[in-house]
Scaffold this active site. Structure first.
Site, PDB file in Angstrom:
ATOM      1  N   TYR A 108       0.845  -1.199   0.000  1.00  0.00           N
ATOM      2  CA  TYR A 108       0.000   0.000   0.000  1.00  0.00           C
ATOM      3  C   TYR A 108       0.871   1.236   0.000  1.00  0.00           C
ATOM      4  CZ  TYR A 108      -4.994  -0.058  -0.109  1.00  0.00           C
ATOM      5  OH  TYR A 108      -6.275  -0.088  -0.568  1.00  0.00           O
ATOM      6  N   GLU A 126      -0.339   4.868  -0.436  1.00  0.00           N
ATOM      7  CA  GLU A 126      -1.105   6.107  -0.603  1.00  0.00           C
ATOM      8  C   GLU A 126      -0.196   7.328  -0.523  1.00  0.00           C
ATOM      9  OE1 GLU A 126      -4.498   6.501   1.933  1.00  0.00           O
ATOM     10  OE2 GLU A 126      -5.561   4.891   0.910  1.00  0.00           O
ATOM     11  N   ASP A 164      -6.939  12.972 -25.021  1.00  0.00           N
ATOM     12  CA  ASP A 164      -7.005  11.583 -24.554  1.00  0.00           C
ATOM     13  C   ASP A 164      -6.415  10.672 -25.637  1.00  0.00           C
ATOM     14  OD1 ASP A 164      -7.676   9.030 -23.802  1.00  0.00           O
ATOM     15  OD2 ASP A 164      -9.809   9.440 -23.486  1.00  0.00           O
ATOM     16  N   THR A 191      -4.407   5.550 -21.582  1.00  0.00           N
ATOM     17  CA  THR A 191      -4.269   4.221 -20.993  1.00  0.00           C
ATOM     18  C   THR A 191      -2.829   3.790 -21.256  1.00  0.00           C
ATOM     19  OG1 THR A 191      -4.814   3.009 -23.007  1.00  0.00           O
ATOM     20  CG2 THR A 191      -6.656   3.608 -21.577  1.00  0.00           C
ATOM     21  N   LYS A 209      -2.984  -0.118 -24.636  1.00  0.00           N
ATOM     22  CA  LYS A 209      -3.465  -0.316 -26.014  1.00  0.00           C
ATOM     23  C   LYS A 209      -2.237  -0.397 -26.931  1.00  0.00           C
ATOM     24  CE  LYS A 209      -7.984   1.399 -24.700  1.00  0.00           C
ATOM     25  NZ  LYS A 209      -9.061   2.396 -24.870  1.00  0.00           N
ATOM     26  N   ARG A 241      -2.661  -3.100 -17.833  1.00  0.00           N
ATOM     27  CA  ARG A 241      -3.892  -2.304 -17.770  1.00  0.00           C
ATOM     28  C   ARG A 241      -3.691  -1.163 -16.791  1.00  0.00           C
ATOM     29  NH1 ARG A 241      -7.767  -5.417 -20.698  1.00  0.00           N
ATOM     30  NH2 ARG A 241      -9.268  -3.800 -20.227  1.00  0.00           N
TER      31      ARG A 241
HETATM   32  C1  LIG Z   1     -10.006   2.824 -23.965  1.00  0.00           C
HETATM   33  C2  LIG Z   1     -10.247   4.277 -23.792  1.00  0.00           C
HETATM   34  C3  LIG Z   1     -10.438   4.838 -22.527  1.00  0.00           C
HETATM   35  C4  LIG Z   1     -10.717   4.042 -21.284  1.00  0.00           C
HETATM   36  O1  LIG Z   1      -9.779   3.242 -20.827  1.00  0.00           O
HETATM   37  P1  LIG Z   1     -10.105   2.077 -19.774  1.00  0.00           P
HETATM   38  O2  LIG Z   1      -8.756   1.677 -19.354  1.00  0.00           O
HETATM   39  O3  LIG Z   1     -10.876   1.055 -20.515  1.00  0.00           O
HETATM   40  O4  LIG Z   1     -10.892   2.692 -18.660  1.00  0.00           O
HETATM   41  C5  LIG Z   1     -10.518   6.223 -22.432  1.00  0.00           C
HETATM   42  N1  LIG Z   1     -10.435   6.989 -23.519  1.00  0.00           N
HETATM   43  C6  LIG Z   1     -10.295   6.482 -24.759  1.00  0.00           C
HETATM   44  C7  LIG Z   1     -10.205   7.405 -25.922  1.00  0.00           C
HETATM   45  C8  LIG Z   1     -10.214   5.105 -24.939  1.00  0.00           C
HETATM   46  O5  LIG Z   1     -10.115   4.620 -26.166  1.00  0.00           O
END
Ligand SMILES: *Cc1c(COP(=O)(O)O)cnc(C)c1O
Length: 432
Positions: free
Chosen positions: A52, A54, A198, A224, A227, A233
């Site tokens: 942990y 925090e 994003d 993220t 991807k 993750r």
């Molecule tokens: C996949 C995605 C997310 C969310 O990610 P998670 O890890 O699934 O919560 C946010 N924004 C965009 C543009 C995405 O493609």
């Protein structure tokens, strides 16, 4: 080899094994998915899961942070280097919650956020109706141009002048083209809005210079880590120094408790991997593969949103084929080709049964597939769509896909020891 998991939980062990077989014996074309390296997998499954932490390095609320402070600092420094950012926060649990923290850093409840419409390829957390982001904030959505399938920056600017958002969001979940982040920065400046970008999908392409980096043009960049970036993750926020405190406070204590240190450890590993020549080669090949797959699909008469791609992502408009995205996705899955059905920019159909199909080339590129295999895959997809109700054709494609998968096994350094997958069917194929 008997692993502890096999010994103590044979039921779950067996299911993990089945999933491993599925992942190695199918063409995984969901653009958000990938195969992480063995190193990333090991870090994710390490003893850091027990800790942990925090707070932030040097400012924790629990003792015993001798190692975690070092690990988190390494992850932060690597993120800053790769994305050329002044500040990085590596604690968000995932992309969705990273976005929420970014909004909370720069806006108050009731303020207006302005992102791309869900049906045009925006993410649910960009203020779509079902998301808490549209309950906390007033949400205004811009569309893509329905004719071209592309962003219309002049229209976005006009819309921003009209709705006066606190935050403008760029970056998407189903948009195949390059994004002009600089233009978004200018629109935000002109309208007095903050710009949040994003890059969840394209982070790996940004990291390797194949897509422009929004960091210089955005107040906060959210992503993220799993991807195209090919990490565990997780989520991450990058920003200028001036927003660093606000961003950190928005993540903790703003909405999270203890950070997932095993994930942060694996993020550090993935960021080191992303800082290599091999990674740049992988990213280049992702885009080459997507362009080739797009080209071949168009030769087979498929209509693609925006008539192509600049990234890892392809969005097929199936309306001229007279079959729904869901029906095609289900049939492809029976042939070991895993995709997802998706809405289209001007799709009148319901999101549960839309006319789009979304593909991505990240995972198959990690397996080493190149242009030649894209030609094969385009033919597989064409064959299935033309024979959508013919189970024997689907079964034939299934066997061909399995053969292709056995020729491109998940690379050794992407599989844990003792987990090499042998397909009963692929042996049969080899005997033929
Ligand atoms: C996949 C995605 C997310 C969310 O990610 P998670 O890890 O699934 O919560 C946010 N924004 C965009 C543009 C995405 O493609």
């Amino acid at each position: 080899m008997v692993t502890p998991l096999e010994k103590y939980d044979p039921q779950i062990y067996e299911l993990i094994k089945q999933e491993n077989v599925r992942q190695s014996g199918s063409l995984r074309l969901i653009p958000s998915e990938n195969y992480v390296s063995k190193a990333v997998m090991l870090a994710t499954g390490s003893c850091l899961t027990n800790k942990y932490s925090e707070g932030y390095p040097g400012k924790r609320y629990y003792e015993g942070q001798q190692v975690t402070d070092l690990i988190e600092t390494v992850a932060i420094e690597r993120a800053k280097k790769i994305f050329k950012a002044e500040h990085a926060n590596v604690q968000p649990y995932s992309g969705s919650i990273a976005n929420l923290a970014a909004y909370n850093a720069l806006a108050e409840p009731g303020d207006t956020i302005m992102g791309l419409r869900l049906s045009s390829g925006g993410h649910i957390t960009h203020g779509s109706k079902g998301s808490i982001t549209s309950k906390i904030f007033n949400s205004e959505n811009y569309p893509v141009d329905p004719e071209s399938g592309m962003l219309d920056y002049d229209a976005i600017e006009t819309f921003a002048v009209k709705v006066k958002p606190q935050i403008i969001i760029s970056g998407y979940t189903a948009y195949p083209r390059m994004i002009d982040f600089k233009r978004f920065g200018e629109i935000a400046e002109k309208t007095g809005a903050y710009h949040i970008s994003d890059i969840a999908h394209i982070a790996g392409l940004v990291a390797s210079g194949l897509h422009p980096n929004p960091v210089p043009y955005a107040d906060i960049v959210s992503t993220t880590t799993h991807k195209t970036l090919r990490g565990p993750r997780g989520g991450m926020l990058l920003c200028k120094k001036e927003h660093a405190d606000r961003v950190d406070r928005a993540v903790f204590p703003g909405q999270q408790g203890g950070p997932h240190m095993h994930t942060i450890t694996a993020v550090a590993v993935a960021l080191a991997e992303a800082d290599t020549i091999e990674f740049i080669e992988y990213a280049k090949q992702i885009v080459k593969n997507a362009k080739r797959l797009a080209e071949k699909l168009m030769e087979y008469g498929f209509k693609l949103v925006s008539d192509g791609t600049d990234t890892h992502l392809i969005l097929i408009d199936l309306r001229n084929k007279g079959v729904s995205g869901k029906k095609v996705a289900k049939a492809l899955d029976r042939a070991r080709i895993v995709t997802n059905f998706n809405t289209l920019p001007d799709d009148p159909a319901s999101p549960m049964n839309p006319n789009g199909l979304r593909l991505g080339t990240s995972a198959i590129t990690t397996r080493g597939m190149k242009e030649e295999q894209m030609d094969q895959i385009a033919l597989f997809i064409h064959t299935i769509v033309e024979n959508i109700d013919n189970e024997s054709v689907i079964e034939k494609v299934n066997r061909e896909v399995l053969l292709l998968c056995s020729q491109f096994p998940v690379p050794d350094h992407f599989i844990l020891p003792g987990e090499k997958v042998v397909h009963p069917l692929s042996n049969a194929e080899k005997r033929e």
